[in-house]
Design an enzyme around this catalytic site. Sequence first.
Site, mmCIF file in Angstrom:
data_model
loop_
_atom_site.group_PDB
_atom_site.id
_atom_site.type_symbol
_atom_site.label_atom_id
_atom_site.label_comp_id
_atom_site.label_asym_id
_atom_site.label_seq_id
_atom_site.Cartn_x
_atom_site.Cartn_y
_atom_site.Cartn_z
ATOM 1 N N THR A 72 0.891 -1.263 -0.062
ATOM 2 C CA THR A 72 0.074 0.006 0.073
ATOM 3 C C THR A 72 0.947 1.175 0.035
ATOM 4 O OG1 THR A 72 -1.718 -1.064 1.132
ATOM 5 C CG2 THR A 72 -1.737 1.202 1.447
ATOM 6 N N ASN A 149 -4.864 -9.376 -8.183
ATOM 7 C CA ASN A 149 -5.113 -10.046 -6.814
ATOM 8 C C ASN A 149 -6.242 -10.776 -6.763
ATOM 9 O OD1 ASN A 149 -5.832 -6.980 -6.777
ATOM 10 N ND2 ASN A 149 -6.530 -7.651 -4.696
ATOM 11 N N ALA A 198 5.866 -8.203 1.517
ATOM 12 C CA ALA A 198 6.583 -9.373 2.057
ATOM 13 C C ALA A 198 5.505 -10.319 2.625
ATOM 14 C CB ALA A 198 7.316 -9.080 3.262
ATOM 15 N N CYS A 329 -8.383 -6.883 1.502
ATOM 16 C CA CYS A 329 -8.266 -5.677 1.765
ATOM 17 C C CYS A 329 -9.876 -4.784 1.804
ATOM 18 C CB CYS A 329 -7.454 -4.980 0.961
ATOM 19 S SG CYS A 329 -5.755 -5.936 0.483
#
Length: 386
Positions: A72, A149, A198, A329
């Site tokens: 983000t 995604n 990560a 999200c």
Amino acid sequence: MDSIYFDHAATTPLDKRVLDAMTPFLTENYGNANSAHQLGRTSKVAIEDARENIAKLLNAEPSEIIFTSGGTESDNAVIKGMITGTGKNEIITSPIEHHAVLHPAESLENEGITIKYLEPNEEGIITAEQVKNAISENTAIVSLMHVNNEIGSINPIKEIAEVCRESGVPFHSDTVQSIGKIPVDVKEFGMDALSISAHKIYGPKGIGVLYVKNGTPWEPWLQGGSQERKRRGGTSNVPGIVGLSKAMELAVDELENNASHYYSLREFAIQQLDEKFDEQFYVNGPRNGGAPHILNVAFLSPDEKGLDGEMLLLNLDIEGICVSNGSACTSGATEPSHVLSGIGLNQDHCNSSIRISFGKHNTKEEVTLLVNKLEGILDRMLAMAG
Ligand SMILES: Cc1ncc(COP(=O)(O)O)c(C=O)c1O
């Protein structure tokens, strides 16, 4: 009850090898990397080793790697930092980007910036030709993701980077979902900026990379201390950086094995769903040729009406199976996914969709269990709907 986890596009568990690499920096090596004493220097060396390692893995230069708090922040830093000072007022992107790109772009509209949205095809793909036709003398930046995604579509970013380069417009790609699934080489692809997170690759949460090619005009977005050569203020997250470096190394080293494992699970799931649900089952986005780890599906009743995906997800959760109904999200919001509606699916269809995303430890037995549970749940839901 142990959960069966099919939500790896939302996040992944920490790899034990990553934890082992991080542990000394969470315990005895706790120095602030900006401190001049020995403990500080130990941290500084660890950060610079990680930067070199990550640069090597991406075929970039260490000076092009900036550590951030995740995907983000990297996306925000690009969208806001690459338009500043250019004197240009246009961003080219697509309506199915992650909100980490779309929302900062929208916020710039108040400052007179125009956003040009390129329309993806029904598989979620934007072509280089579309980008070429859209670029104007006002274009400050093109931002198009590598892997979507929610539906796993793959954009032809090498070709897109080429048309951007020909027009002298910086190109950013969000590669959060492609790292560890598809090889990413910044020299081969030729993009000017990319974002990495990560926690999507068995690393820790709250750490990521922003790659900015040397010479690309870019204004640092998060200001504070002199960390990251004044390009991103804030005390460095040393354990996170060390963990990210290890996670990236493993993701790249083990990519071939992992990707073929994800592919085989995805194929197996499609085959089983086809057998069990036939006409009622629909793959959203690319059926073939998409990212190996993402499968987005809709379940339609015989009268073509969508079934309630939220209900499906809750019922699977009761059975101990974790999937997602779109992007994690944004879960909590009830409106249909902007990605599914962005590729032309109607509201009913969007609402009946779930995303299954595979990880290293998933097995075919787990896929079979998922499909069997789905059968029971869908039968009950259809009986109730009928
Ligand atoms: C494509 C993409 N970009 C950005 C992000 C945000 O990354 P982070 O969670 O590290 O902020 C995500 C997370 O879902 C993502 O899938």
